[in-house]
Design a protein around this motif. Structure first.
Motif, PDB file in Angstrom:
ATOM      1  N   GLY A 311       0.820  -1.205   0.000  1.00  0.00           N
ATOM      2  CA  GLY A 311       0.000   0.000   0.000  1.00  0.00           C
ATOM      3  C   GLY A 311       0.852   1.251   0.000  1.00  0.00           C
ATOM      4  N   GLN A 339      -4.644  10.528   1.335  1.00  0.00           N
ATOM      5  CA  GLN A 339      -4.880   9.380   0.476  1.00  0.00           C
ATOM      6  C   GLN A 339      -4.189   8.163   1.060  1.00  0.00           C
ATOM      7  OE1 GLN A 339      -3.731  10.260  -3.545  1.00  0.00           O
ATOM      8  NE2 GLN A 339      -5.397  11.712  -3.867  1.00  0.00           N
ATOM      9  N   SER A 341      -4.013   3.831   0.267  1.00  0.00           N
ATOM     10  CA  SER A 341      -4.390   2.661  -0.521  1.00  0.00           C
ATOM     11  C   SER A 341      -3.715   1.442   0.079  1.00  0.00           C
ATOM     12  CB  SER A 341      -3.972   2.838  -1.985  1.00  0.00           C
ATOM     13  OG  SER A 341      -4.286   1.679  -2.732  1.00  0.00           O
ATOM     14  N   SER A 343      -3.904  -3.040   0.038  1.00  0.00           N
ATOM     15  CA  SER A 343      -4.471  -4.293  -0.456  1.00  0.00           C
ATOM     16  C   SER A 343      -3.733  -5.445   0.195  1.00  0.00           C
ATOM     17  CB  SER A 343      -4.364  -4.387  -1.975  1.00  0.00           C
ATOM     18  OG  SER A 343      -3.018  -4.339  -2.391  1.00  0.00           O
ATOM     19  N   SER A 355      -8.831  -4.223   3.049  1.00  0.00           N
ATOM     20  CA  SER A 355      -8.469  -3.330   1.951  1.00  0.00           C
ATOM     21  C   SER A 355      -8.886  -1.913   2.302  1.00  0.00           C
ATOM     22  CB  SER A 355      -9.134  -3.770   0.639  1.00  0.00           C
ATOM     23  OG  SER A 355     -10.545  -3.693   0.746  1.00  0.00           O
ATOM     24  N   SER A 357      -9.118   2.196   0.399  1.00  0.00           N
ATOM     25  CA  SER A 357      -8.940   3.176  -0.666  1.00  0.00           C
ATOM     26  C   SER A 357      -9.527   4.485  -0.156  1.00  0.00           C
ATOM     27  CB  SER A 357      -9.635   2.725  -1.960  1.00  0.00           C
ATOM     28  OG  SER A 357      -9.496   3.704  -2.957  1.00  0.00           O
ATOM     29  N   ASN A 359      -9.582   8.699   0.029  1.00  0.00           N
ATOM     30  CA  ASN A 359      -9.275   9.977  -0.619  1.00  0.00           C
ATOM     31  C   ASN A 359     -10.212  11.023  -0.041  1.00  0.00           C
ATOM     32  OD1 ASN A 359      -8.344  11.987  -2.274  1.00  0.00           O
ATOM     33  ND2 ASN A 359      -9.462  11.303  -4.073  1.00  0.00           N
ATOM     34  N   SER A 385     -14.098   7.231  -0.456  1.00  0.00           N
ATOM     35  CA  SER A 385     -13.197   6.428   0.369  1.00  0.00           C
ATOM     36  C   SER A 385     -13.934   5.190   0.850  1.00  0.00           C
ATOM     37  CB  SER A 385     -12.692   7.226   1.583  1.00  0.00           C
ATOM     38  OG  SER A 385     -12.059   8.417   1.176  1.00  0.00           O
ATOM     39  N   SER A 741      -1.743   6.421 -11.159  1.00  0.00           N
ATOM     40  CA  SER A 741      -2.740   5.828 -10.277  1.00  0.00           C
ATOM     41  C   SER A 741      -3.484   6.880  -9.480  1.00  0.00           C
ATOM     42  CB  SER A 741      -2.063   4.834  -9.329  1.00  0.00           C
ATOM     43  OG  SER A 741      -1.068   5.479  -8.563  1.00  0.00           O
ATOM     44  N   ARG A 745      -7.468   7.128  -9.068  1.00  0.00           N
ATOM     45  CA  ARG A 745      -8.038   7.060  -7.725  1.00  0.00           C
ATOM     46  C   ARG A 745      -8.990   8.217  -7.466  1.00  0.00           C
ATOM     47  NH1 ARG A 745      -3.901   7.336  -2.868  1.00  0.00           N
ATOM     48  NH2 ARG A 745      -3.086   5.533  -3.981  1.00  0.00           N
TER      49      ARG A 745
END
Length: 893
Positions: A311, A339, A341, A343, A355, A357, A359, A385, A741, A745
């Motif tokens: 991540g 931000q 990220s 996984s 997981s 994600s 933002n 998010s 990316s 995102r």
């Protein structure tokens, strides 16, 4: 006398020959006869010591100890000849010579091994044209040197190398004279350093006369001057240090780029430090500073653990100051963006996953940020998010699943934020109570199954200014929903598939409302009531469907041989009773004569129960059209299948309990479809809403068919169509895609319709995939006469007629084109036009020049709120990425 004289002379010759030693090639060694003297035993350590002095002053005759032949086995070979000279104690190898000794591998045109001195000499040879060929290739351990000639001592490990060439990491080094002190230290004279592929004729290099070189670690030089195209430049340093570590990435300073702005003054951007903390994570600290006081800070970290997780985290903060203190347009604000990220590898734990994600931040961050690297994200209007954890519980009974999720949705235009902290989902797998031990499920009863679902949520709705402040948590909505569906499916009349379901739902709330008319405020007011409350509902649904195939055949000599039509009709029925017991009344005005109904559960996160009976039947029809056509390739005997329509769907429903006032019997007919053209390069999707009812002057639907109101059978209330088309100059050339990316995102597109992000030359992380030049296709001496290019095209059309406006709401086209003008020159443009607003959409012009070891690009957005330009030129190599000139204009908003 003569006879005696002859015999006397002959005898003298034989006597002379008999007393003389005959030597061939070598001269005889002179010996001095001395008296034997008793001598102590000499050890191997003492063999090189001088002879002891005797008292009688007569030099001793001590035989020298014979020296061993090197310290190991030597392997050698040559193509032309191999000559061993025992007198001179050397071995001469000529033409394609190779020598292997200990950890040394030497290949050259000519090699001379002096095993008395433990030295080897290697050099080039001339071919028939007089040109030097077969340059030495000297390898010791992991170090490889390719000089013109070399002299190396096996004992001391010292060497003298002429015109050496070697690769150290990304650097290529050439030196006129190199002295190898030991295995780890080299001294160079007349050296040049470059990252160019051709070290003999580079595009640029660093020239220096004194160098200390430690392979795999560092290079320390004296006065260093930069040379471009063999022309010395004023760029010089009194000394230089180049790291040569073999690690994937090393810590170091990131030099900033210089810019200026009319509103904020001069600036330094993207300067900071990169920390290679370990093999599993790193940290980049960057900053921007403007002379008017504005500044920005960014913390970027990447982390990864093989077969477990990976991540990255980005935290950005900016303090923006506009104009000068005391002026009317002076303003100061703080903006931020976070931000994250993450996984997790499924192999780490197959029964659980995690997981993320994320933002989130200030709604105006991407539009007002002073850092140009964010320009690719400011066209998006939504920040989303999600952080989730799930686990599967196994045991002797049915499996169960647990999922906990936190979500965030932020509209950057209205600055409204919707969050759930958290949402819980728990479910138990289906249970078939009527299935026997054999596990066979066939028929109505054996397919009866039930399951349990639990949902719980804690939701917030707030604004950007109140985000994570106490006021945000005051309006939290908490709810629990229990659901127990009972389902079955079965075959009916062999060709029909039927399903039936009964669903029980129970909802718990911790807050409800009490609605009354407030005479003091002269309006209806909702008062919050704290405490547990619940409602329960149930419903029934059933559906039946089948698949119908139809084929229309043409004559054999026709291009189209057959058309196949697949229809999947289905009819569904649903019944939901009215739950009026959960409804109360309130006075809508001060007189109390206007009374309306409301539910105390209104505004709850899982809604409120309905107070109208729903007894409806639904109709759905799905269509697919295919064609068989004769293949253009005459060698193929089978017909080729072509998709005419991927799907053509129609749906509507009829409510038997509609009263014609609050609800109407027929719902609008929804038509949607899509297909592909030109070998699936063009995608066409369309949809329309057809309403059978008319509307009044206020734009409200009335219980009167449109055809009875003087119109057509259906009134098109809305319609939309989108076309996406991608093509290139050759089938093998893929359209250009952005690998940024961050833009994806933030809701951006993978293609270049919204332009490419301006990134300059940012520090690469140790977790980034390395790009190699080996992937590039070889280029011929003459540029292909067909200009390489690719294009992405998108068109969108939206029609609206809900309130009799009967107009085109949206009509826009976007296009992105990239072309290679020459093998080194690339250009591109992204633009579009809005036919409703009558203006050009976001436009960007791009130019890029491949300068072999350097890269140059220019991006220009000529107009609009994001008007800006940027120019960059710098060395591609990550080691010298700070040698650049990055000039960016500041976006004024």
């Amino acid at each position: 006398m003569r006879t005696n004289l002859f015999n006397i002379v002959l005898l003298s010759i034989f006597l002379t020959i008999g007393s003389t030693n005959v030597y061939c090639q070598d001269s005889p060694l002179k010996k001095t006869i001395i008296k034997p003297v008793t001598k102590p035993t000499t050890t191997a350590v003492e063999k090189n010591k001088p002879n002891p002095i005797v008292t009688d002053s007569i030099k001793k005759d001590s035989a020298k100890t014979k020296k061993a032949f090197l310290d190991g086995k030597v392997k050698y070979k040559a193509k032309e000849f191999t000559k061993i000279d025992q007198k001179k104690k050397n071995i001469l190898l000529y033409d394609t010579a190779e020598l292997y000794y200990q950890d040394v591998e030497l290949k050259s045109g000519i090699i001379l091994l002096d095993y008395e001195k433990d030295e080897v000499y290697a050099g080039r040879i001339k071919d028939s044209t007089g040109k030097y060929t077969q340059f030495p290739n000297f390898k010791q351990g992991a170090n490889v040197v390719e000089p013109d000639s070399i002299r190396f001592n096996f004992k001391t490990k010292k060497a003298i190398i002429w015109n050496s060439r070697s690769d150290q990491g990304e650097f290529k080094i050439k030196a006129a004279l190199t002295k190898k002190e030991n295995d780890s230290v080299y001294f160079l004279k007349g050296a040049r350093f470059t990252t160019s592929k051709d070290v003999d004729n580079p595009e640029y290099y660093f020239q220096t006369n004194k160098v200390k070189f430690v392979p795999g670690k560092k290079v320390v030089t004296g006065l260093t001057n930069m040379v471009i195209a063999n022309v010395p430049t004023p760029i010089a340093l009194p000394f230089a240090f180049f790291p040569m570590t073999k690690e994937t990435s090393i810590s170091g300073i990131l030099l900033p780029s210089y810019n200026d702005s009319n509103t904020r003054g001069f600036s330094l951007q993207n300067g900071g430090y990169y920390f290679a903390l370990s093999d599993q994570y790193d940290l980049t600290v960057l900053g921007d500073y403007y002379t008017n006081g504005s500044y920005g800070m960014r913390f970027e970290s990447n982390y990864a653990k093989r077969y477990n997780y990976r991540g990255n985290v980005n935290i950005r903060f900016e303090n923006l100051i506009t104009s000068e203190r005391g002026f009317p347009d002076y303003s100061k604000q703080n903006i931020y963006n976070i931000q994250w990220s993450h996984s997790r590898d499924a192999k780490a734990n197959p029964n659980s996953s995690f997981s993320a994600s994320v933002n989130l931040g200030s709604s105006t961050f991407f539009r007002q940020s002073i850092n140009q690297n964010n320009i690719g994200s400011n066209l998006n209007n939504t920040l989303n998010s999600s952080v989730s954890y799930s686990r599967i519980f196994t045991g002797s009974g049915p499996q169960s699943r647990l999922a906990i999720t936190a979500t965030h949705s932020q509209n950057t235009q209205t600055q409204q934020i919707d969050m759930t902290l958290p949402t819980l989902q728990y479910s138990v797998d289906r249970v078939y109570p009527f299935v026997k031990k054999d596990g066979v499920r066939k028929g109505f009863f054996k397919n009866i199954n039930l399951q349990y679902d639990l949902s719980a949520s804690n939701s917030f709705t707030t604004t950007d200014s109140l985000f994570f402040r106490p006021q945000m948590f005051e309006n939290a909505r908490v709810g629990f929903q229990h659901s127990i569906p009972l389902n079955t499916n079965f075959k009916l009349f062999k060709y029909f598939s039927a399903t039936s379901a009964v669903n029980y739902r129970e909802v718990w709330y911790l807050k409800t409302i009490n609605r009354q008319f407030d005479t003091n405020q002269n309006k209806v007011v909702d008062t919050q009531v704290n405490g547990f409350d619940a409602f329960r509902t149930y419903s029934f649904s059933s559906s039946i469907g089948t698949t119908v195939y139809g084929t229309f055949n043409f004559k054999k000599n026709k291009r189209i041989q057959a058309i196949r039509h697949v229809m999947r009709p289905s009819v569904s029925y649903g019944y939901t009773p009215s739950f009026e017991k959960y409804y109360d009344t309130y006075a809508a005005d001060g007189s109390g004569t206007m009374v309306k109904e409301y539910s105390r559960f209104e505004g709850g996160i899982y809604g409120a129960p309905g107070n109208v009976n729903s007894n409806s039947v639904g109709f759905d029809l799905s269509n697919t059209f295919e064609a068989k056509v004769t293949d253009k390739d005459s060698t193929k005997t089978e017909a080729k299948k072509i998709m005419l329509l991927n799907n053509l769907n129609l749906s509507t429903s009829y409510d038997f309990n509609a009263d014609g006032k609050r609800t109407l019997a027929w719902t609008p007919v929804r038509v949607s479809g899509g297909t592909q053209f030109f070998d699936n390069k063009m995608n066409l999707n369309f949809g329309a809403t057809l309403d059978p009812y008319a509307v009044n002057n206020s734009g409200q639907r009335i219980n009167k068919f449109n055809i009875d109101n003087g119109g057509s059978l259906f009134r098109m209330s809305s319609a939309n169509m989108t076309i996406n088309y991608s093509l290139a100059s050759s089938p093998n050339k893929k359209t250009n895609r952005s690998n940024n990316s961050e833009t994806i995102r933030n809701g951006g597109r993978e293609d270049d319709l919204f332009g490419k992000p301006i990134t300059g030359n940012i520090q690469r992380s140790m977790f980034d995939d390395e790009e190699t030049d080996d992937k590039k296709e070889s280029e011929s001496d003459f540029f292909n006469y067909t200009l390489p290019w690719d294009m992405t095209f998108a068109y969108a059309l939206t029609y609206g007629n809900n309130n009799r406006e009967n107009k085109i709401i949206g009509n826009s086209i976007m296009i992105s084109i990239n072309a290679d003008l020459t093998p080194k020159w690339k250009t591109g443009i992204s633009t579009g036009y809005d036919f409703v607003q009558k203006g050009v959409t976001f436009t960007q012009l791009r130019f890029e020049r491949d300068l072999l070891s350097w890269r140059m690009d220019f991006n220009w957005t000529p107009f609009g709120n994001n008007a800006n330009w940027g120019f960059f030129i710098g060395i591609k190599s990550g080691v010298l990425s700070d040698i650049k000139w990055d000039k960016r204009s500041t976006i004024i908003r």
